[in-house]
Design a protein around this motif. Structure first.
Motif, PDB file in Angstrom:
ATOM      1  N   ALA A  36       0.816  -1.220   0.000  1.00  0.00           N
ATOM      2  CA  ALA A  36       0.000   0.000   0.000  1.00  0.00           C
ATOM      3  C   ALA A  36       0.854   1.277   0.000  1.00  0.00           C
ATOM      4  CB  ALA A  36      -0.958  -0.013   1.187  1.00  0.00           C
ATOM      5  N   PRO A  37       1.844   1.413   0.915  1.00  0.00           N
ATOM      6  CA  PRO A  37       2.680   2.617   0.869  1.00  0.00           C
ATOM      7  C   PRO A  37       3.473   2.742  -0.426  1.00  0.00           C
ATOM      8  CG  PRO A  37       2.900   1.511   2.988  1.00  0.00           C
ATOM      9  CD  PRO A  37       2.167   0.580   2.088  1.00  0.00           C
ATOM     10  N   GLU A  38       3.915   1.602  -0.970  1.00  0.00           N
ATOM     11  CA  GLU A  38       4.688   1.651  -2.209  1.00  0.00           C
ATOM     12  C   GLU A  38       3.815   2.114  -3.377  1.00  0.00           C
ATOM     13  OE1 GLU A  38       8.013   1.241  -2.503  1.00  0.00           O
ATOM     14  OE2 GLU A  38       7.907   1.193  -0.314  1.00  0.00           O
ATOM     15  N   GLN A  39       2.575   1.655  -3.408  1.00  0.00           N
ATOM     16  CA  GLN A  39       1.668   2.131  -4.451  1.00  0.00           C
ATOM     17  C   GLN A  39       1.366   3.603  -4.253  1.00  0.00           C
ATOM     18  OE1 GLN A  39      -2.272   0.297  -4.840  1.00  0.00           O
ATOM     19  NE2 GLN A  39      -2.177   0.694  -7.024  1.00  0.00           N
ATOM     20  N   GLY A  40       1.293   4.038  -2.993  1.00  0.00           N
ATOM     21  CA  GLY A  40       1.094   5.454  -2.711  1.00  0.00           C
ATOM     22  C   GLY A  40       2.222   6.303  -3.273  1.00  0.00           C
ATOM     23  N   LYS A  41       3.443   5.831  -3.123  1.00  0.00           N
ATOM     24  CA  LYS A  41       4.596   6.561  -3.657  1.00  0.00           C
ATOM     25  C   LYS A  41       4.531   6.656  -5.179  1.00  0.00           C
ATOM     26  CE  LYS A  41       7.748   5.242   0.099  1.00  0.00           C
ATOM     27  NZ  LYS A  41       8.972   4.464   0.443  1.00  0.00           N
ATOM     28  N   GLU A  42       4.152   5.545  -5.815  1.00  0.00           N
ATOM     29  CA  GLU A  42       4.061   5.549  -7.278  1.00  0.00           C
ATOM     30  C   GLU A  42       2.971   6.509  -7.749  1.00  0.00           C
ATOM     31  OE1 GLU A  42       4.486   2.069 -10.439  1.00  0.00           O
ATOM     32  OE2 GLU A  42       2.484   2.053  -9.541  1.00  0.00           O
ATOM     33  N   THR A  43       1.827   6.498  -7.068  1.00  0.00           N
ATOM     34  CA  THR A  43       0.727   7.396  -7.418  1.00  0.00           C
ATOM     35  C   THR A  43       1.149   8.849  -7.259  1.00  0.00           C
ATOM     36  OG1 THR A  43      -0.909   5.744  -6.697  1.00  0.00           O
ATOM     37  CG2 THR A  43      -1.653   8.027  -6.894  1.00  0.00           C
ATOM     38  N   VAL A  72      -4.431   8.121 -10.109  1.00  0.00           N
ATOM     39  CA  VAL A  72      -3.921   9.400 -10.621  1.00  0.00           C
ATOM     40  C   VAL A  72      -5.024  10.155 -11.357  1.00  0.00           C
ATOM     41  CG1 VAL A  72      -2.294  10.481 -12.214  1.00  0.00           C
ATOM     42  CG2 VAL A  72      -1.533   8.601 -10.750  1.00  0.00           C
ATOM     43  N   ARG A  73      -5.775   9.451 -12.194  1.00  0.00           N
ATOM     44  CA  ARG A  73      -6.839  10.104 -12.955  1.00  0.00           C
ATOM     45  C   ARG A  73      -7.909  10.675 -12.023  1.00  0.00           C
ATOM     46  NH1 ARG A  73      -5.852   5.758 -16.879  1.00  0.00           N
ATOM     47  NH2 ARG A  73      -5.037   6.731 -18.788  1.00  0.00           N
ATOM     48  N   LYS A  74      -8.268   9.910 -10.989  1.00  0.00           N
ATOM     49  CA  LYS A  74      -9.267  10.417 -10.042  1.00  0.00           C
ATOM     50  C   LYS A  74      -8.744  11.631  -9.295  1.00  0.00           C
ATOM     51  CE  LYS A  74     -12.311   6.528  -9.057  1.00  0.00           C
ATOM     52  NZ  LYS A  74     -12.899   5.672  -7.999  1.00  0.00           N
ATOM     53  N   ALA A  75      -7.451  11.601  -8.933  1.00  0.00           N
ATOM     54  CA  ALA A  75      -6.858  12.744  -8.227  1.00  0.00           C
ATOM     55  C   ALA A  75      -6.926  13.997  -9.089  1.00  0.00           C
ATOM     56  CB  ALA A  75      -5.414  12.434  -7.846  1.00  0.00           C
ATOM     57  N   LEU A  76      -6.697  13.836 -10.385  1.00  0.00           N
ATOM     58  CA  LEU A  76      -6.744  14.987 -11.289  1.00  0.00           C
ATOM     59  C   LEU A  76      -8.181  15.455 -11.514  1.00  0.00           C
ATOM     60  CD1 LEU A  76      -4.088  13.775 -13.880  1.00  0.00           C
ATOM     61  CD2 LEU A  76      -3.792  15.563 -12.159  1.00  0.00           C
ATOM     62  N   GLU A  77      -9.137  14.531 -11.475  1.00  0.00           N
ATOM     63  CA  GLU A  77     -10.537  14.891 -11.659  1.00  0.00           C
ATOM     64  C   GLU A  77     -11.059  15.758 -10.507  1.00  0.00           C
ATOM     65  OE1 GLU A  77     -12.796  11.354 -12.106  1.00  0.00           O
ATOM     66  OE2 GLU A  77     -11.961  10.842 -14.073  1.00  0.00           O
ATOM     67  N   ILE A  78     -10.623  15.446  -9.288  1.00  0.00           N
ATOM     68  CA  ILE A  78     -11.127  16.200  -8.127  1.00  0.00           C
ATOM     69  C   ILE A  78     -10.229  17.366  -7.763  1.00  0.00           C
ATOM     70  CG2 ILE A  78     -12.380  14.237  -7.172  1.00  0.00           C
ATOM     71  CD1 ILE A  78     -10.089  13.697  -5.299  1.00  0.00           C
ATOM     72  N   GLU A  79      -9.186  17.576  -8.569  1.00  0.00           N
ATOM     73  CA  GLU A  79      -8.288  18.710  -8.385  1.00  0.00           C
ATOM     74  C   GLU A  79      -9.042  19.997  -8.705  1.00  0.00           C
ATOM     75  OE1 GLU A  79      -5.696  21.079  -7.533  1.00  0.00           O
ATOM     76  OE2 GLU A  79      -4.860  19.065  -7.552  1.00  0.00           O
ATOM     77  N   ALA A 136      -0.914  37.412  -0.046  1.00  0.00           N
ATOM     78  CA  ALA A 136      -1.021  36.144  -0.768  1.00  0.00           C
ATOM     79  C   ALA A 136      -1.863  35.138   0.008  1.00  0.00           C
ATOM     80  CB  ALA A 136       0.375  35.571  -1.016  1.00  0.00           C
ATOM     81  N   SER A 137      -2.172  34.038  -0.642  1.00  0.00           N
ATOM     82  CA  SER A 137      -2.807  32.892   0.015  1.00  0.00           C
ATOM     83  C   SER A 137      -2.012  31.647  -0.361  1.00  0.00           C
ATOM     84  CB  SER A 137      -4.264  32.748  -0.413  1.00  0.00           C
ATOM     85  OG  SER A 137      -4.367  32.500  -1.803  1.00  0.00           O
ATOM     86  N   ILE A 138      -2.003  30.688   0.540  1.00  0.00           N
ATOM     87  CA  ILE A 138      -1.220  29.465   0.324  1.00  0.00           C
ATOM     88  C   ILE A 138      -2.151  28.265   0.384  1.00  0.00           C
ATOM     89  CG2 ILE A 138       0.655  28.027   1.180  1.00  0.00           C
ATOM     90  CD1 ILE A 138       1.998  30.476   2.292  1.00  0.00           C
ATOM     91  N   TYR A 139      -2.015  27.407  -0.606  1.00  0.00           N
ATOM     92  CA  TYR A 139      -2.840  26.196  -0.724  1.00  0.00           C
ATOM     93  C   TYR A 139      -1.950  24.992  -0.418  1.00  0.00           C
ATOM     94  CZ  TYR A 139      -6.691  23.428  -2.795  1.00  0.00           C
ATOM     95  OH  TYR A 139      -7.738  22.574  -3.012  1.00  0.00           O
ATOM     96  N   VAL A 140      -2.301  24.252   0.624  1.00  0.00           N
ATOM     97  CA  VAL A 140      -1.548  23.060   1.021  1.00  0.00           C
ATOM     98  C   VAL A 140      -2.378  21.834   0.636  1.00  0.00           C
ATOM     99  CG1 VAL A 140      -0.489  21.805   2.929  1.00  0.00           C
ATOM    100  CG2 VAL A 140      -0.513  24.309   2.948  1.00  0.00           C
ATOM    101  N   GLU A 141      -1.808  20.986  -0.199  1.00  0.00           N
ATOM    102  CA  GLU A 141      -2.572  19.859  -0.740  1.00  0.00           C
ATOM    103  C   GLU A 141      -1.945  18.536  -0.320  1.00  0.00           C
ATOM    104  OE1 GLU A 141      -5.082  19.779  -4.761  1.00  0.00           O
ATOM    105  OE2 GLU A 141      -2.925  19.719  -5.083  1.00  0.00           O
ATOM    106  N   ASP A 142      -2.798  17.596   0.087  1.00  0.00           N
ATOM    107  CA  ASP A 142      -2.328  16.296   0.564  1.00  0.00           C
ATOM    108  C   ASP A 142      -3.074  15.203  -0.204  1.00  0.00           C
ATOM    109  OD1 ASP A 142      -0.617  14.907   2.453  1.00  0.00           O
ATOM    110  OD2 ASP A 142      -2.447  14.192   3.385  1.00  0.00           O
ATOM    111  N   LEU A 143      -2.339  14.341  -0.884  1.00  0.00           N
ATOM    112  CA  LEU A 143      -2.930  13.268  -1.689  1.00  0.00           C
ATOM    113  C   LEU A 143      -2.944  11.974  -0.891  1.00  0.00           C
ATOM    114  CD1 LEU A 143      -3.989  12.264  -4.440  1.00  0.00           C
ATOM    115  CD2 LEU A 143      -1.611  11.823  -5.082  1.00  0.00           C
ATOM    116  N   LYS A 144      -4.116  11.343  -0.797  1.00  0.00           N
ATOM    117  CA  LYS A 144      -4.281  10.111  -0.038  1.00  0.00           C
ATOM    118  C   LYS A 144      -4.685   8.968  -0.972  1.00  0.00           C
ATOM    119  CE  LYS A 144      -3.664  11.934   4.068  1.00  0.00           C
ATOM    120  NZ  LYS A 144      -2.440  11.631   4.843  1.00  0.00           N
ATOM    121  N   THR A 145      -4.071   7.793  -0.777  1.00  0.00           N
ATOM    122  CA  THR A 145      -4.446   6.617  -1.564  1.00  0.00           C
ATOM    123  C   THR A 145      -5.118   5.550  -0.706  1.00  0.00           C
ATOM    124  OG1 THR A 145      -2.217   5.694  -1.257  1.00  0.00           O
ATOM    125  CG2 THR A 145      -2.606   6.958  -3.273  1.00  0.00           C
ATOM    126  N   ASN A 146      -5.276   5.807   0.593  1.00  0.00           N
ATOM    127  CA  ASN A 146      -5.898   4.813   1.464  1.00  0.00           C
ATOM    128  C   ASN A 146      -7.407   4.765   1.225  1.00  0.00           C
ATOM    129  OD1 ASN A 146      -5.159   7.442   2.861  1.00  0.00           O
ATOM    130  ND2 ASN A 146      -6.884   6.790   4.107  1.00  0.00           N
TER     131      ASN A 146
END
Length: 432
Positions: A36-43, A72-79, A136-146
């Motif tokens: 799971a963590p390794e797939q997270g790194k690849e994603t 990856v595609r889903k992450a880009l869709e909800i971006e 300015a404003s700062i956007y902090v983004e965190d990608l989750k694969t769990n």
């Protein structure tokens, strides 16, 4: 336990077992690699390379793990911010026990690698390379694969605190999580007061705001980087520094069920007894034969069960589920590398499948043109918060109104962990 700097994952590990966290951080014992963590790194790598413009979505090619492309595609869709602003990937931030940003790891109290940080309306000084962040404003983004969708408050407050320390003049921050397995985006806006003593945090999921304030009783008052988020981290730091590196026996220890703890050697004071540790859920009971207990629980009348038996039995069931999952994951991994698995006349293997999908746009058009009543259309389709979150940003105000005016809660009776007075029947099973 004198450990600095610490991360949000270290704190989570310490809450489960202080010894395990100590062994990981101080004794340098490492957990074996898991899929799971390794797939997270690849994603994360493909997601970042696409957002950075290094490659396109169709350039991913072959991936090591089967669902990486989908994630990856889903992450880009909800971006929601795309590639706008000035973006940085995997920046490492460190905050000291004075609440100040540091570039020296040894000087840190808390640290973290952030998936993506994006600056909007930042003015760069070409001579110094520094950014003026006051407007300015700062956007902090965190990608989750769990698979689970949850709010890790330590992570959220901690990551915003790290960026705030690095750019103290900035007042507006947004923290967003992208749960790419589920296609869900969550978002919070953090707005600091001019004196940094208070923050308004707007929760987009619940459409409510909360306020955090640093008071005169706060231990960080008078420190250079004092603010409510730093105060939040400072309390956790005190908890860590005052913690004793002692084991917390439970289902996380080595046993006959699922994954074993990675502290298997002589380092752990309980290592010699770990096969029996998980069974000892009551301090008065010793050397329980958990397998025999589970056999009893499956064959006897539930009304005759004792409290300690159900306590230990539920723990056993939870761990047994982990045991089955571990075997299933290993069998899938074997199949991925070697091919089919045969059970009787059935063959199991990784294969591409096609699922029939209804064209929603055509279906809704046909319903409307066909004169279907709104109530009948509502019975035929499913609308939820996740689906609404995928709507284009141009409809953000409309979606917010829908959530406020149409959102209803349904009550259900279920068995599971309870919170503050949610218990509906007498009798409690304690696990751990």
């Amino acid at each position: 336990m004198k450990v600095r700097p610490w991360s949000k994952s270290f704190y989570s590990m310490m809450k489960k077992c202080a010894w395990r966290a100590y062994a990981y951080k101080v004794l340098r014992l490492k957990e074996p690699p898991r899929e799971a963590p390794e797939q997270g790194k690849e994603t994360h790598k493909y997601w970042q390379d696409i957002l950075a413009g290094k490659m396109g979505v169709n350039d991913m090619g072959d991936t090591k793990y089967p669902f990486t492309k989908s994630f990856v595609r889903k992450a880009l869709e909800i971006e929601e911010i795309g590639t706008g602003g000035i973006q940085f990937f995997e920046p490492h931030f460190i905050i000291t026990d004075q609440g100040l940003s540091s570039v020296t790891y040894e000087m840190g109290m808390f640290h973290g690698y952030l998936d993506r940080v994006v600056f909007f309306d930042a003015m760069e000084n070409p001579e110094t390379g520094w950014f003026d962040m006051s407007e300015a404003s700062i956007y902090v983004e965190d990608l989750k694969t769990n698979a689970s969708i949850n709010d890790d408050i330590t992570e959220r407050h901690g990551y915003v605190a790290l960026v705030k320390a690095a750019f103290p003049e900035c007042k507006k921050f947004t923290f967003a999580r992208l749960f790419c397995r589920k296609g869900v985006r969550q978002k919070w806006d953090y707005t600091f007061s001019d004196d940094n003593k208070s923050i308004e945090i707007f929760n987009h999921q619940k459409q409510v705001s909360e306020n955090m304030r640093i008071t005169s009783r706060s231990k960080v008052v008078g420190l250079p980087g004092a603010n409510p988020l730093f105060n939040y981290l400072f309390k956790m730091d005190l908890e860590i520094q005052n913690a004793a590196p002692t084991p917390n026996p439970g289902k996380n220890c080595e046993n006959w069920y699922g994954d074993v703890c990675f502290c298997l050697g002589k380092e752990c004071p309980l290592a010699a007894n770990t096969p029996a540790i998980a069974a000892e859920m009551d301090i008065k009971i010793e050397n329980i034969d958990t397998k025999a207990l589970l056999q009893k629980l499956i064959s006897e009348n539930p009304s005759e069960f004792k409290q300690w038996e159900v306590n230990t039995g539920l723990s056993g069931v939870m761990q047994l589920e982990g045991f089955v999952k571990k075997i299933r994951d290993n069998l899938k991994a074997w199949s991925k590398a070697n091919g089919s698995i045969f059970v009787g006349d059935s063959e199991y293997a990784w294969a591409e499948t096609e699922t029939p999908v209804i064209n929603t746009e055509k279906a809704l058009t046909a319903m409307v043109l066909g004169g279907m009543d709104v109530k009948d259309i509502a019975r035929s389709i499913s609308i939820n918060k996740t689906a609404l979150s995928r709507a284009p940003k141009a409809y953000a105000e409309l979606i917010d109104n829908i959530l406020q005016e149409s959102f209803v809660s349904k009550k259900a009776i279920r068995f599971g962990p309870i919170e503050n007075g949610n218990k509906i029947v007498e009798g409690t099973i304690n696990v751990g």
